[in-house]
Design a protein around this motif. Structure first.
Motif, PDB file in Angstrom:
ATOM      1  N   GLU A  41      41.368  35.941  -3.872  1.00 28.72           N
ATOM      2  CA  GLU A  41      40.050  36.619  -3.684  1.00 28.72           C
ATOM      3  C   GLU A  41      40.353  38.038  -4.604  1.00 28.72           C
ATOM      4  O   GLU A  41      39.619  38.484  -5.599  1.00 28.72           O
ATOM      5  CB  GLU A  41      39.288  36.834  -2.806  1.00 28.72           C
ATOM      6  CG  GLU A  41      38.317  37.789  -2.339  1.00 28.72           C
ATOM      7  CD  GLU A  41      37.034  37.509  -3.525  1.00 28.72           C
ATOM      8  OE1 GLU A  41      36.755  36.346  -3.910  1.00 28.72           O
ATOM      9  OE2 GLU A  41      36.343  38.196  -3.725  1.00 28.72           O
ATOM     10  N   THR A  97      41.276  38.220  -8.145  1.00 32.49           N
ATOM     11  CA  THR A  97      39.947  38.205  -9.330  1.00 32.49           C
ATOM     12  C   THR A  97      39.392  39.527  -9.667  1.00 32.49           C
ATOM     13  O   THR A  97      38.741  39.732 -10.746  1.00 32.49           O
ATOM     14  CB  THR A  97      38.883  37.188  -8.440  1.00 32.49           C
ATOM     15  OG1 THR A  97      38.466  38.102  -7.429  1.00 32.49           O
ATOM     16  CG2 THR A  97      39.259  35.896  -8.443  1.00 32.49           C
ATOM     17  N   HIS A  98      39.856  40.432  -8.907  1.00 31.73           N
ATOM     18  CA  HIS A  98      39.247  41.860  -9.139  1.00 31.73           C
ATOM     19  C   HIS A  98      40.439  42.946  -9.702  1.00 31.73           C
ATOM     20  O   HIS A  98      40.002  43.881  -9.938  1.00 31.73           O
ATOM     21  CB  HIS A  98      38.810  42.504  -8.001  1.00 31.73           C
ATOM     22  CG  HIS A  98      37.957  41.469  -7.161  1.00 31.73           C
ATOM     23  ND1 HIS A  98      36.704  41.198  -7.738  1.00 31.73           N
ATOM     24  CD2 HIS A  98      37.757  41.158  -5.984  1.00 31.73           C
ATOM     25  CE1 HIS A  98      35.872  40.678  -6.845  1.00 31.73           C
ATOM     26  NE2 HIS A  98      36.786  40.331  -5.866  1.00 31.73           N
TER      27      HIS A  98
END
Lengths: 284, 821
Positions: free
Chosen positions: A224, A227-228
């Motif tokens: 997660e 993804t940033h």
């Protein structure tokens, strides 16, 4: 050492196997883990049902852009199947590092998963590839993600009547890459920790980690976070990889003479950072 | 056809090229490689039963009761027996060594009142099948009263002897109540006023090398096939052993049998490494054969080998060196504390390794002041046995780590400080007592550094460091004492040979040595062939049968090339003399005018005046016979016996307490390049070099194999292999999944270089070979890893070098270095 005595059934159909399992038999696939523990008398099953004659469990088929591997696919076959090499190179890397050639010739992908060794090469790699398994029983069949298969140290969620029949590798995506790396005392030894990363179009799509907890893990928090961030930035990747500690919180850490919990986490973070940087920055 | 065969007698007046020095193909390999070996369990016996041994699950416990009745009632069980029942039929295990005031446990092969390690036998069964025998173990009911487990030296003594060498001790528990403490042997000596030298020395450096517990893992575990003939009161046993003769002595003594009534056979032995130099559980199947009247087969499971096999290393060493400003070593002080597990003298023979470690810590370097203290401590772990290296690797790690430490502190190049201190004149009497009879230590070190191209490697190392990579280079010397001869023990200092030429002209050699894979059938045949003018293929070497061979001592301590070969050489020399004498009579010339080779004897310069060895042999034995062919000879056939001993062995401690246990000294130097991943702790071994000198080489291919094999074992022990126990004395490594033996992918390229400095004390100039790589490899690896981590300022002195421990060195380093991304 020798085993205790047991009944033996060579199943000629899946239904026959399921019937035996429903009455308490245990599955014999490649036998590379089960027979060892039986000879050490750590396991003394009363009844084994041998599934090696079930040809439908050996099929390797293209499926929805991905691959379906029968549960009896030998680890040695994963080392040579062209589709595996082309579509899932990390699985081939992991297969080649599994045990020695004699074991790979007999050991099966289904048996490897069901033994639920937290340090399994196969488990972490299949988790990174978001693989699923089909489980059949007298009552029908169900599918679950590989990371949901494991419930604890050498334990799965399967119940006694269940038979794992297939492993499904989904479409790896465009410009797919993947890599597997392990730290072991020596090549072909049992890994201390291992990490597999899958990448498509320059983005991380899955991370599996073995040897960190008492069961193989999917590193969801790291996935997660990645993804940033800019996956070309080592510092950002390093920070994301460090979230592995949070992923480990979902289970009990593994610690033994080959690696303390502290070392395993530290080493897994290093492997993870290196693999992400390498796979996302590859130019094919 | 080899070069030798292509010659004819007329080619030369100096006789044919000798077989000694040639890589004659090993006689034993064809049968071993084609599955025709005769290992213990291969023996076919009539109507066998199978033995299984119940072992203690506790590290330390009192045995309250053992009830075998349920097992005895099982249909296929022939006999189930407890330790107390067995004690009515045998004696306690006699000690394999008894010297230096060592304490000796009084124990039976099956425990009677107490168990001292997890894996100690508590009962045994024989049954019609292996399955039934193992099933029966589960039906033996044992009640234990667990005692506190002594799992470390600290548990055993309450304090580590480095902190309080003389106690007072406060043990967690005492293994053998009659001792009152847990120290099996405490040995000290000093010479040359070392404390005064230290007090005035310009530099004192110290280090604390320590090694974890590991051992040999032979492919064939312990195995016995025993047949007892009640009518004749004879026992015939096949045993996987390195010591068939001493095994017979000990087994006969334990079972109360007349020694001539016991035959021990050891044909092919599937690995020795020092591990098979005791009689412990081996006597259990023998007793079962005697009591059951059936042939008994026992094949030890791998897990039992790991839990009860003779273990090794497992020590801590505090070594200090006094140095002059120019790097001259002035004095050594050392304190070696070994964790022996439950025993190193009765059940197995590891205690001597600690004494060797305390004797040889000067290695190949000159020093005149020396002080040693050795403490052998017992704990609730498996017995301490012999294993390739036998303390010589302990000594080597100590002195080599000391040299590196001194080099760094004094700012001297590590190779230069070694060269400065190496012994250069021989024979050299070491401060600790042994006499190094010959050597070329300085040249060996040169050979290695030249083969490595050390300056180029150093340059590469600098470039790598600039890229954030951590390459390390290690270079060490080593001393390889061989032919260990321990007074007051079954490891004494002699060997026997009986050599005869048969009437058909072929030779038979009975040797007290034992084949354990080291190629004695070939190398002894080469020596005999040269002496008797025969081809090695015409020489049959017989060993491993106590009914056929004169009493000898077997294979241990790399003694074959010193004791075994010399005995054969001398016995064959006597046969040669008689052969030439008989031939001279038949040819009516003087023996001095004769030459011998390729199965023939001829008059020098007159090759047509010749006889075949067969013709001479037939004449001596039968036609016409010895009256005509060897008149006046005291023993007029072509047979001779020889027992070879050596004056460089000294039994009796001198005024300083010193003894000389090794007559011959091989030597070598090693180099290695490694790269350490400082983030993960992984070590990549790029290449190893080893220069080796075992005196005259009889068979270069066999020597090469010994050097490679010992180097790989040294590497495996340093990097992968580990017998690991928890704090309750429970073994954590019960399978080869956890106890990792080095595999082919873990072995780097190894370049072997040879030098031959003959020993003046053996007739052929030979010295022992086989342990060198085990002796030097731990030191060279630690040296290289420390070199790789130099910028972190860490000291590398403990094994194993596994990723976790190497990473911990970096993590806890006094200095931090930049890390590549």
């Amino acid at each position: 050492m020798r085993t205790t005595s047991f009944d033996y059934t060579r199943a000629t159909s899946i239904d026959e196997a399921l019937g035996a399992l429903a009455s308490g038999a245990q599955v014999l696939a490649g036998g590379q883990s089960l027979l060892q523990s039986m000879k050490l008398r750590q396991a003394s099953p009363q009844h084994l049902v041998d599934i090696n004659e079930l040809d439908e469990l050996r099929a390797v088929d293209l499926e929805d852009g991905g691959l379906r591997l029968g549960a009896l696919t030998r680890i040695a076959e994963l080392c040579v199947i062209a589709e595996v090499a082309a579509m899932f190179p990390s699985l081939q890397q992991a297969a080649k590092l599994t045990a020695d050639v004699q074991v790979r010739n007999r050991a099966t992908i289904g048996g490897n998963l069901c033994f639920a060794n937290p340090r399994s090469n196969m488990a972490s790699t299949l988790i990174s590839l978001r693989a699923e398994v089909t489980v059949r029983s007298d009552g029908g069949s169900r599918r679950l993600a590989v990371e949901e298969l494991f419930s604890g140290y050498l334990q799965t969620v399967l119940s006694s009547g269940d038979l794992l029949t297939d492993v499904h590798l989904p479409d790896p995506g465009r410009d797919a890459r993947g890599a597997y790396r392990e730290i072991s005392r020596q090549p072909n030894g049992v890994p201390v920790v291992n990490v597999a990363v899958a990448v498509a179009e320059g983005r991380v799509t899955g991370i599996g980690v073995g040897g960190l907890g008492v069961r193989p893990l999917r590193a969801r928090l790291v996935e997660e976070a990645l993804t940033h961030v800019d996956v070309n930035d080592p510092r950002a990747v390093d920070e994301a990889a460090a979230l592995l500690a949070g992923d480990l919180a979902s289970t009990e850490p593994l610690s033994d003479m080959h690696g303390s919990a502290e070392y395993r986490l530290e080493a897994a973070v290093v492997l993870l950072r290196r693999l992400v940087l390498a796979t996302t920055n590859e130019r094919g | 056809m080899n070069a030798h065969d292509s010659h004819s007698p007329a080619d030369s007046n100096t006789g044919p090229e000798p077989f000694v020095g040639q890589s004659v193909r090993r006689t034993e390999d064809l049968r071993l490689l084609t599955g025709q070996g005769m290992f213990t369990d291969d023996a076919v016996v009539v109507d066998p039963v199978y033995c299984a041994i119940l072992r203690s699950p506790h590290a330390h416990a009192r045995i309250v009761s053992v009830d075998t009745s349920r097992a005895q009632a099982m249909p296929e069980v022939v006999l189930a027996i407890s330790g107390a029942e067995a004690a009515e039929h045998w004696t306690q295990i006699p000690a394999g060594m008894d010297l230096m005031d060592m304490k000796l446990p009084k124990v039976y092969a099956i425990a009677t009142d107490k168990v001292h390690y997890e894996g100690e036998p508590v009962a045994a069964v024989v049954a019609e099948t292996r399955y039934a025998a193992e099933d029966a173990l589960a039906a033996i009911d044992v009640e234990y009263e667990p005692l506190p487990a002594v799992a470390s030296v600290e548990d055993a003594l309450g304090v580590h002897p480095f902190d309080a060498p003389d106690g007072p001790w406060s043990p967690k528990a005492v293994l053998y109540e009659e001792w009152g403490h847990n120290i099996q042997c405490d040995w000290a000596f000093e010479i040359g006023d070392p404390d005064a030298v230290f007090a005035s020395a310009p530099h004192v450096v110290s280090c604390r090398p320590a090694a974890h517990r590991y051992s040999g893992v032979p492919m064939e575990t312990r195995a016995v096939v025993a047949e007892y003939d009640a009518g004749r009161e004879t026992l015939k046993m096949r045993v996987s052993t390195q010591l068939p003769h001493q095994s017979r002595t000990l087994i006969a003594q334990i079972l109360g049998l007349s020694e001539p009534n016991v035959q021990v056979l050891a044909d092919d032995v599937g690995g020795g490494f020092g591990n098979k130099t005791q009689v412990d559980a081996e006597v259990i199947p023998a007793l079962m054969a005697k009591l059951s009247g059936r042939a008994v087969k026992w094949f030890e499971p791998r897990g039992d080998w790991l839990s009860s096999g003779p273990a090794s290393r497992d020590y801590a060493h505090h070594v200090e060196g006094a140095f002059d400003n120019d790097g001259t070593l002035l004095a050594i002080r050392e304190h070696l504390v070994g964790d022996e597990g439950c025993d190193g003298a009765t059940r197995s023979a590891g205690l001597g390794a600690l004494l060797v470690g305390g004797t040889y810590s000067a290695g190949p370097y000159h020093v005149r002041s020396y002080k040693a203290r050795v403490q052998a401590v017992v704990t609730n772990k498996a017995p301490y046995g012999a294993y390739r290296g036998y303390g010589k690797e302990t000594a080597n790690l100590a002195i080599e780590r000391l040299m590196d430490t001194a080099a760094a502190k004094l700012g001297i190049d590590p190779v230069a400080i070694r060269q400065h201190n190496l012994v250069r004149e021989f024979p050299y009497e070491m401060a600790a007592g042994p006499i190094i009879e010959s050597g070329s230590f300085s040249q060996l070190l040169d050979m290695v550094t030249e083969a490595m191209d050390l300056p180029a490697l150093r340059l590469r190392q600098e470039q790598a460091r600039a890229e954030g990579r951590h390459v390390g280079i290690g270079v060490i010397s080593f001393l390889e004492p061989s032919a260990g001869s321990i007074p007051m023990s079954v490891f004494n200092g002699y060997e026997t040979a009986s050599v005869r030429i048969m009437p058909d002209g072929k030779a038979m050699v009975l040797s007290g040595l034992q084949g354990i894979g080291q190629g004695v059938e070939t190398s002894l045949a080469q020596i005999t062939a040269d002496r008797l003018g025969l081809h090695p293929g015409d020489v049959r070497i017989v060993y491993g049968d106590t009914k056929a061979v004169p009493y000898g001592l077997g294979a241990y301590a790399s003694r074959g090339a010193t004791y075994g070969m010399s005995a054969v050489y001398e016995a064959a020399g006597e046969v040669r003399r008689k052969l030439l004498k008989a031939a001279a009579g038949m040819l009516e010339v003087d023996p001095e005018d004769l030459e011998l080779g390729r199965g023939e004897v001829w008059v020098a310069g007159v090759p047509t005046t010749r006889l075949s060895v067969q013709e001479v042999a037939r004449a001596v034995y039968l036609s016409p016979g010895p009256y005509a062919t060897l008149p006046g000879e005291e023993s007029p056939t072509l047979e001779a016996n020889h027992v070879w001993t050596n004056p460089n062995v000294s039994w009796v401690p001198d005024e300083h307490g010193r003894v000389r246990l090794y007559p011959t000294h091989g030597s070598g130097a090693q180099g290695v390049v490694v790269e350490v991943d400082v983030e993960t702790g992984e070590i990549q071994i790029e290449k190893m070099w080893i220069a080796h000198d075992c005196g005259k080489v009889v068979n270069p291919a066999i020597v090469h194999g010994q050097i490679i094999g010992s180097t790989v074992q040294g590497l495996g022990g340093t990097m992968f292999e580990q017998l690991s126990y928890d704090d309750q004395g429970k073994l954590l490594t019960k399978t080869l999944n956890d106890y990792q033996l080095p595999n082919i992918m873990s072995v780097p390229p190894i370049e072997v270089l040879h030098m031959e400095t003959p020993s003046p004390i053996t007739p052929l100039g030979t010295k022992g070979v086989g342990e060198g790589g085990c002796i030097g490899t731990p030191a060279v690896l630690l040296s290289a890893v420390e070199d790789a981590l130099r910028e972190f300022g860490v000291t590398v002195e403990r094994t194993p070098l596994d990723p976790m421990r190497v990473r911990a060195l970096v993590r806890n380093a006094p200095q931090t270095a930049p890390v590549a991304g």
